[in-house]
Structure formats: C-alpha cells, structure tokens
Write an enzyme that holds these catalytic residues in place. Sequence first.
Site, PDB file in Angstrom:
ATOM      1  N   HIS A  71       6.358  -7.076   8.081  1.00  0.00           N
ATOM      2  CA  HIS A  71       7.299  -7.517   7.057  1.00  0.00           C
ATOM      3  C   HIS A  71       7.136  -9.015   6.803  1.00  0.00           C
ATOM      4  O   HIS A  71       8.118  -9.741   6.693  1.00  0.00           O
ATOM      5  CB  HIS A  71       8.738  -7.201   7.487  1.00  0.00           C
ATOM      6  CG  HIS A  71       9.013  -5.736   7.591  1.00  0.00           C
ATOM      7  ND1 HIS A  71      10.125  -5.209   8.202  1.00  0.00           N
ATOM      8  CD2 HIS A  71       8.304  -4.668   7.122  1.00  0.00           C
ATOM      9  CE1 HIS A  71      10.083  -3.887   8.129  1.00  0.00           C
ATOM     10  NE2 HIS A  71       8.997  -3.537   7.485  1.00  0.00           N
ATOM     11  N   GLU A 102      -6.685  -7.218  -9.582  1.00  0.00           N
ATOM     12  CA  GLU A 102      -6.555  -6.729  -8.209  1.00  0.00           C
ATOM     13  C   GLU A 102      -7.908  -6.838  -7.492  1.00  0.00           C
ATOM     14  O   GLU A 102      -8.924  -6.362  -8.008  1.00  0.00           O
ATOM     15  CB  GLU A 102      -6.050  -5.268  -8.220  1.00  0.00           C
ATOM     16  CG  GLU A 102      -6.149  -4.529  -6.903  1.00  0.00           C
ATOM     17  CD  GLU A 102      -5.487  -5.242  -5.710  1.00  0.00           C
ATOM     18  OE1 GLU A 102      -4.389  -5.798  -5.874  1.00  0.00           O
ATOM     19  OE2 GLU A 102      -6.103  -5.247  -4.625  1.00  0.00           O
ATOM     20  N   ALA A 133       6.827 -10.748  -1.693  1.00  0.00           N
ATOM     21  CA  ALA A 133       7.638 -11.003  -0.494  1.00  0.00           C
ATOM     22  C   ALA A 133       7.600 -12.464  -0.058  1.00  0.00           C
ATOM     23  O   ALA A 133       8.429 -12.888   0.754  1.00  0.00           O
ATOM     24  CB  ALA A 133       7.181 -10.098   0.647  1.00  0.00           C
ATOM     25  N   ALA A 151       4.625  -5.544  -5.817  1.00  0.00           N
ATOM     26  CA  ALA A 151       5.338  -6.275  -6.870  1.00  0.00           C
ATOM     27  C   ALA A 151       4.518  -6.348  -8.154  1.00  0.00           C
ATOM     28  O   ALA A 151       5.059  -6.213  -9.260  1.00  0.00           O
ATOM     29  CB  ALA A 151       5.666  -7.685  -6.374  1.00  0.00           C
ATOM     30  N   ILE A 160      11.271  -3.702   4.357  1.00  0.00           N
ATOM     31  CA  ILE A 160      11.543  -4.562   3.185  1.00  0.00           C
ATOM     32  C   ILE A 160      10.996  -4.074   1.854  1.00  0.00           C
ATOM     33  O   ILE A 160      11.186  -4.745   0.839  1.00  0.00           O
ATOM     34  CB  ILE A 160      11.065  -6.011   3.436  1.00  0.00           C
ATOM     35  CG1 ILE A 160       9.540  -6.076   3.614  1.00  0.00           C
ATOM     36  CG2 ILE A 160      11.784  -6.607   4.639  1.00  0.00           C
ATOM     37  CD1 ILE A 160       8.998  -7.513   3.674  1.00  0.00           C
ATOM     38  N   ASN A 215       1.666   1.550   3.655  1.00  0.00           N
ATOM     39  CA  ASN A 215       2.796   1.329   4.560  1.00  0.00           C
ATOM     40  C   ASN A 215       3.292   2.656   5.144  1.00  0.00           C
ATOM     41  O   ASN A 215       2.769   3.721   4.838  1.00  0.00           O
ATOM     42  CB  ASN A 215       3.913   0.507   3.890  1.00  0.00           C
ATOM     43  CG  ASN A 215       4.656   1.273   2.808  1.00  0.00           C
ATOM     44  OD1 ASN A 215       4.555   2.489   2.704  1.00  0.00           O
ATOM     45  ND2 ASN A 215       5.395   0.560   1.990  1.00  0.00           N
ATOM     46  N   PHE A 216       4.331   2.547   5.976  1.00  0.00           N
ATOM     47  CA  PHE A 216       4.826   3.746   6.673  1.00  0.00           C
ATOM     48  C   PHE A 216       5.830   4.549   5.859  1.00  0.00           C
ATOM     49  O   PHE A 216       6.405   5.520   6.360  1.00  0.00           O
ATOM     50  CB  PHE A 216       5.472   3.339   7.999  1.00  0.00           C
ATOM     51  CG  PHE A 216       4.487   3.226   9.115  1.00  0.00           C
ATOM     52  CD1 PHE A 216       3.130   3.267   8.875  1.00  0.00           C
ATOM     53  CD2 PHE A 216       4.914   3.108  10.419  1.00  0.00           C
ATOM     54  CE1 PHE A 216       2.215   3.175   9.887  1.00  0.00           C
ATOM     55  CE2 PHE A 216       4.002   3.011  11.457  1.00  0.00           C
ATOM     56  CZ  PHE A 216       2.656   3.042  11.186  1.00  0.00           C
ATOM     57  N   MET A 217       6.110   4.077   4.631  1.00  0.00           N
ATOM     58  CA  MET A 217       6.935   4.835   3.682  1.00  0.00           C
ATOM     59  C   MET A 217       8.408   4.909   4.061  1.00  0.00           C
ATOM     60  O   MET A 217       9.156   5.686   3.462  1.00  0.00           O
ATOM     61  CB  MET A 217       6.370   6.252   3.464  1.00  0.00           C
ATOM     62  CG  MET A 217       4.995   6.255   2.862  1.00  0.00           C
ATOM     63  SD  MET A 217       4.089   7.787   3.147  1.00  0.00           S
ATOM     64  CE  MET A 217       3.574   7.573   4.842  1.00  0.00           C
TER      65      MET A 217
HETATM   66  C1  LIG Z   1       1.163  -1.183   7.881  1.00  0.00           C
HETATM   67  C2  LIG Z   1       2.398  -1.483   7.108  1.00  0.00           C
HETATM   68  C3  LIG Z   1       3.511  -0.662   7.250  1.00  0.00           C
HETATM   69  C4  LIG Z   1       4.671  -0.938   6.544  1.00  0.00           C
HETATM   70  N1  LIG Z   1       5.696  -0.041   6.585  1.00  0.00           N
HETATM   71  C5  LIG Z   1       6.770  -0.203   5.781  1.00  0.00           C
HETATM   72  C6  LIG Z   1       7.753   0.798   5.683  1.00  0.00           C
HETATM   73  O1  LIG Z   1       7.651   1.868   6.285  1.00  0.00           O
HETATM   74  N2  LIG Z   1       8.829   0.566   4.888  1.00  0.00           N
HETATM   75  C7  LIG Z   1       8.978  -0.597   4.194  1.00  0.00           C
HETATM   76  O2  LIG Z   1      10.010  -0.759   3.537  1.00  0.00           O
HETATM   77  N3  LIG Z   1       8.033  -1.560   4.244  1.00  0.00           N
HETATM   78  C8  LIG Z   1       6.916  -1.379   4.989  1.00  0.00           C
HETATM   79  N4  LIG Z   1       5.928  -2.314   5.012  1.00  0.00           N
HETATM   80  C9  LIG Z   1       6.126  -3.565   4.254  1.00  0.00           C
HETATM   81  C10 LIG Z   1       5.926  -3.443   2.743  1.00  0.00           C
HETATM   82  O3  LIG Z   1       5.005  -2.428   2.436  1.00  0.00           O
HETATM   83  C11 LIG Z   1       5.433  -4.788   2.208  1.00  0.00           C
HETATM   84  O4  LIG Z   1       6.348  -5.799   2.571  1.00  0.00           O
HETATM   85  C12 LIG Z   1       5.299  -4.812   0.691  1.00  0.00           C
HETATM   86  O5  LIG Z   1       4.532  -3.728   0.259  1.00  0.00           O
HETATM   87  C13 LIG Z   1       4.648  -6.126   0.254  1.00  0.00           C
HETATM   88  O6  LIG Z   1       4.556  -6.167  -1.148  1.00  0.00           O
HETATM   89  P1  LIG Z   1       3.919  -7.428  -1.899  1.00  0.00           P
HETATM   90  O7  LIG Z   1       3.978  -7.134  -3.341  1.00  0.00           O
HETATM   91  O8  LIG Z   1       4.565  -8.651  -1.396  1.00  0.00           O
HETATM   92  O9  LIG Z   1       2.414  -7.492  -1.401  1.00  0.00           O
HETATM   93  P2  LIG Z   1       1.279  -6.371  -1.452  1.00  0.00           P
HETATM   94  O10 LIG Z   1       1.839  -5.058  -1.783  1.00  0.00           O
HETATM   95  O11 LIG Z   1       0.516  -6.487  -0.183  1.00  0.00           O
HETATM   96  O12 LIG Z   1       0.377  -6.787  -2.685  1.00  0.00           O
HETATM   97  C14 LIG Z   1      -0.544  -7.854  -2.698  1.00  0.00           C
HETATM   98  C15 LIG Z   1      -1.725  -7.450  -3.575  1.00  0.00           C
HETATM   99  O13 LIG Z   1      -2.483  -8.598  -3.928  1.00  0.00           O
HETATM  100  C16 LIG Z   1      -3.870  -8.317  -3.808  1.00  0.00           C
HETATM  101  N5  LIG Z   1      -4.569  -9.590  -3.607  1.00  0.00           N
HETATM  102  C17 LIG Z   1      -4.467 -10.415  -2.538  1.00  0.00           C
HETATM  103  N6  LIG Z   1      -5.253 -11.505  -2.722  1.00  0.00           N
HETATM  104  C18 LIG Z   1      -5.848 -11.360  -3.926  1.00  0.00           C
HETATM  105  C19 LIG Z   1      -6.782 -12.162  -4.669  1.00  0.00           C
HETATM  106  N7  LIG Z   1      -7.232 -13.332  -4.209  1.00  0.00           N
HETATM  107  N8  LIG Z   1      -7.206 -11.693  -5.884  1.00  0.00           N
HETATM  108  C20 LIG Z   1      -6.740 -10.513  -6.368  1.00  0.00           C
HETATM  109  N9  LIG Z   1      -5.868  -9.716  -5.696  1.00  0.00           N
HETATM  110  C21 LIG Z   1      -5.426 -10.152  -4.491  1.00  0.00           C
HETATM  111  C22 LIG Z   1      -3.921  -7.371  -2.613  1.00  0.00           C
HETATM  112  O14 LIG Z   1      -5.135  -6.652  -2.559  1.00  0.00           O
HETATM  113  C23 LIG Z   1      -2.687  -6.503  -2.842  1.00  0.00           C
HETATM  114  O15 LIG Z   1      -2.974  -5.410  -3.662  1.00  0.00           O
HETATM  115  C24 LIG Z   1       4.747  -2.081   5.703  1.00  0.00           C
HETATM  116  C25 LIG Z   1       3.621  -2.905   5.546  1.00  0.00           C
HETATM  117  C26 LIG Z   1       2.456  -2.607   6.229  1.00  0.00           C
HETATM  118  C27 LIG Z   1       1.256  -3.491   6.008  1.00  0.00           C
END
Ligand SMILES: Cc1cc2nc3c(=O)[nH]c(=O)nc-3n(C[C@H](O)[C@H](O)[C@H](O)COP(=O)(O)OP(=O)(O)OC[C@H]3O[C@@H](n4cnc5c(N)ncnc54)[C@H](O)[C@@H]3O)c2cc1C
Length: 611
Positions: free
Chosen positions: A543, A45, A576, A25, A587, A103-105
Amino acid sequence: MGSVAVPLAGLEESYDYIIVGGGTAGCVLANRLTEDKDVRVLLLEAGDDKTTDPLVLTPGLVAGVYGKDEYDWNFQSVPQSTLNNRIINQARGKMLGGSSALNFMMLVYPSKASIDAWAAVGNPNWNFEALKPYLKKFATVDVPSASTKDICSITYNNDTVAYGDGPVQVSFGEGYGVTNKGWFDTFESLDLLSKRDARDGQALGAFQNASSIDPATKTRSFSAVTYLTPEVRARENLKILTNTHVNKVLFDTTGSEPVATGVEINVNGIVSQVSASLEVILSAGALQSPQILELSGVGSKEILTQHNIPVVVENPAVGEGMQDHPIVCQSFEVKEGTPSGDVLRDPAVLKALLDMYTADRSGPLGQLTISVAYTPLVNKTGVISDEGVKELFAGRDFSNPARAAVRDIVTNPNEPTFQYILFPTQVHIADKPDNMATHLIPVEPENFLTVMTILNSPFSRGSVHIQSSDPKAAPVWDPKYNHDGLDMELLARGVQFVEHLVAPESALGKLLNQTGRRLPQLKGDDLETAKEIVRQRQISVFHVSGSCSMRPREQGGVVNERLQVYGAKGLRVVDASIFPIEPAGNIQSVVYSVAERAADLIKEDRKAVKV
Ligand SMILES: Cc1cc2nc3c(=O)[nH]c(=O)nc-3n(C[C@H](O)[C@H](O)[C@H](O)COP(=O)(O)OP(=O)(O)OC[C@H]3O[C@@H](n4cnc5c(N)ncnc54)[C@H](O)[C@@H]3O)c2cc1C
C-alpha cells in the site's frame, strides 16, 4: 540517444491531456476525461495490454504473474534495519490496469477518521464526506448470498439490490467455510464482531470484505477492463499507447513559472516527444510518479544536481513522506481436515480446480476466501484501556501536525488501529525474496493458515528517489519501516493479540493443530517476543503511498488540493502518491475514488479556463 520533437507515427502532435501511466488511477481518468468529446486524451502505459490474459483474469492464479517482467516491476527495498536487515519486495503492476491487475482484489472501505485526517493536515476540502460520493461511484457491489451472510455473520447488510452502479464489479463469493466461521465466532466471543457496514466508514470488529471479482464471470474486475471497455476504447478522442515508457515531463521555462508542455517517451528504443496543450497528469504510482518528477527536474536540488538534472522546480518534498502499511504474517499449522490453500502444492489438485474453473467458473479459483477484522488498540489482554493508551503515548512529541493526526486516529477507541486478515495458506518470509511469489509458494510440507496483523496508521515515513538519470533504472525505495519507534511498540502489541485469536479454546484455535508448527516457531504473548516476530515476519501490504503528498507546500506538500504540482503549471499527480495520510484498510477503493474526484476537478478547471 537524443529525443526528437516529432511525434511517433500514429500519434498526433498534441493532445489536450497526456496521462502518464495506464494503471488503477490512469484508466479512470482516461475514461472520465474523454466523456467530453471535445477533449483529446493520450494515455501512455509502459507495460502491455494483458486484459485477456488468464493469469491476470483468474483470481486464484494471481501468484503466477509476480516477478515476471511482462507483468510486474518487482521493486526491492533497501535493507530494513528494524527488520533484521531484510529486503522487502514490492510488486507493482506493469500493464494496462497497473497494480489493480495483480493485486489481491480485497475490497474494503477506509475508516472515516483516516480520511478526515487529510483535512486535518491542511486539505480542508478533502474529508470522508467529500470522498463518499466517489467511494460509491467507482463500483457496483453485489449482494451477499444468504449462506455467505450466515457463515460470515453479515447482519448489517440488508441490500437486496446492488450498491452503486460504478464500473468495478465487486462481490462476496460463495466459498467461505469453517475457517471463516471460526474467525467470526472468535471475534464475537471477544465482543469484536462488526455490527456496521464498513462502507459507512465506522466499522469496528470482524467483517467480511468483498472482492473486486465480477460475480457474473468470476474474473478479476480491474481498471483496464472496467474503465477501458470496448466502447470507451472506441472513442475517437482517446488514444491509448502501451509499451511506451515515459522518460520525463517537458517544460517551457521561459515565463515566470515553468509550464508542462508534453513528455518525452521511449518506444522500443526510439525516443520522441509529444505535446500536451492543457496538462500532463502523472499516474505512474507511488514509486514512479516521484521518479518521473525528479527525472524532469522537479525535486530536491541536491538530488537533481547529483544526477546532472537541471532544476525546474525545487521541492525537497518530492519522494519523501512515503507511507506503507506494515503487515506481520504468522502461519499456524492446521488440524487434519481443516481446509488450507496449501493443498494447491499438489499438481493434481491444481489441475482438478483448473478444470472446474474452466468448465463453469466454479470452485475456489474464482473467488477469494480471506476474512478481515478492524480493531482498536489491543494487546495480550484485549482492547487496551484508556489509561493504558494514555500511558503508551505520554511524553512523546506530537508537535508535527501529521504525527498529531495519526495519534488522534490510533488513540481513538472507535477507530481501527489494526486490521487483521485470515489468509488461507502459509506465508514464507525470505531475507531477499526474489518476488512476491516467494511469500506465497508453499515450501513447508504441513498445511497452514496465516493470521496477518496490519498497522493501519503508521507514524514512520520513508522515501523513494532516483539513483540515476537513466529513466529505466529502478528508484531507491526505503520505506523506513518502524523507524518511528512507536510503530514497533504498536505492531508488537497487535501481534500479542493474535494469541487470543489462535488460543486452544477459541473457535479458530480449535481448527489448528495446537501442538503443531508455527511460522515463526514463537509465541507472541510477551512484548519482547512479539517484537522479534515483527522483525522476522513483517513485510509490505503493498500500500505504498504519500510520496507526492497533498499538503501545504511549506508543510512538505508536492501537490495542492486540486492535485496540481506546486511551482509549475499544467502538471498534476493523480494516484496513491498524493495521499497525505495512509487510509485504514486496503487502499484500492481510495485510489479509485481519488481518481474519480480528480477527474471532476480537472473538468471543472478546464471549464473555468474556457469561461
Ligand atoms: C501485490 C499487491 C497486492 C495488493 N492487494 C490489494 C488488495 O487486495 N486490495 C486493495 O485494496 N489494494 C491492494 N493493493 C494496492 C492497490 O492495488 C494499489 O495501491 C493501487 O492499485 C495503486 O494504484 P495507482 O494508480 O497508484 O498505481 P498503479 O495501479 O500501480 O499504476 C501505475 C501505472 O503506471 C505505469 N508506469 C509506471 N512508470 C511509468 C513510466 N515511466 N511510463 C509509463 N507508464 C509507467 C505502471 O506500469 C502502472 O500501470 C495491492 C497491491 C499490490 C502490488
């Protein structure tokens, strides 16, 4: 270590917006907010920039990053009492791009009802129609080839040009084979083949998911490369700082309502502060956005006082409401000649495939051959009748609006209660997995395929809270899987249905060694055994969501419909964490589209303030 009010070298003293977390995000917001040249944005980051790293870019090498500190936060749950006290691993991307970088894409779209449920729990402006333009805005979906359409029974997609023109590149790949065909033929024989495009929110039955893989380069297409292109990075109004851990949000508490004024950061042990003139936006993901709120004094009074953190906004809902999709993984030994990804255990095979990929991007390492299906409530007899569903839900309490909303999805025969996944390798479950790779590295000598059963709309709610005032200490994550007994009842029925998919007479079953091994060595046709399979084989689909829920404050909300944190000014959460109800399917599409919509809301609010 005290924090100093002077900015770090290279940083300005103040930015309009500070985005905490350059993940899925966070990168969307950094791009969209700096489209306006007058807006100055700082993106912070904690991890590094790995956008040219082959382990991140090569789809087939994803297992290589798990558990390594430079890529993965690698969280562990507390022992789960409903899962034989096993600990559940939760990989989380610790790099620019966040979890989209590991993630698994799989790229699927949510069901309409699972997003409409957001409106039903107190967010009238958030439903499928409202999100739809953004579900289209974040991606460009390539056209499946004729052979892919044929093997994967894609009869509903008549696109001749790409769908959408968003930054994330999405494709179908070419490597589908007999196991995928067996999957679709099996579902067809059960009258469960999807006739609709999953993009319209009403797919039911087996369908071929797309992948966030760039069809031109066969590389992972994720938020840091797609939203932070060289052109975007060159914008003078965008500053990106990696390897920067945000400790907490800073507030001015002198007025009637606390105002977020900036953040405290830690760069290589040097703690300093940077100011935000308009807003601080938390995009640190569902485990860490609530952690940062608590470290900043926003949360339950009891928890904050326990850690000597002064209370800025009292809200016990922070870190509660945590949701995740439970996934049960059953592996089945294949017949000789049936393709299985387990052959990658042989270093010679891996080398040959790496050579192919390096030479011209061909071969399995550049694509994903998973297939999926959405089904209504099923059990060992197939789709459960209306009467059977009524019986299962009779006499239970649904006075809580969120439980009622979930019940309405799960009991709707046109909604996907379950997602099934055909996964091309064996899956290993350990009591205390070191990291995600523990599940994926083939330890059994035979070759397997795995059928995964996912409960799309769980009733259980978990939590995530700080265990210390140290910003670097991992929070305590308790997903409380199946604590609501209905989840176990539903999941076990979903597991019973797997016996249809692998039966000797099914097209998929014919590819399996019917006298061979299963992991676990159990047949889930009776309900009690199916429950034991859940206890032994359920893990997380990764998720995690819902820990800073968008809901009315009195109903457990942390943010309002504009994603602003209740009780404070100048502070939002965009990731999320804000999902009030877990959407159906994988998701990332919803995370991207929520972030796209949030960018528009933030732009609108800025204009409104200026007027
Ligand atoms: C192993 C795995 C497989 C998955 N497979 C799929 C899939 O195949 N298809 C699908 O649709 N979804 C998949 N998902 C889910 C999806 O990727 C996540 O739900 C989504 O990417 C989460 O996005 P986000 O922006 O909420 O958090 P994130 O993308 O996790 O971003 C959070 C960011 O904040 C940073 N951060 C955290 N704390 C701090 C701090 N204190 N200071 C500075 N930076 C910080 C982190 O380093 C990270 O870069 C998967 C997830 C995982 C982990």
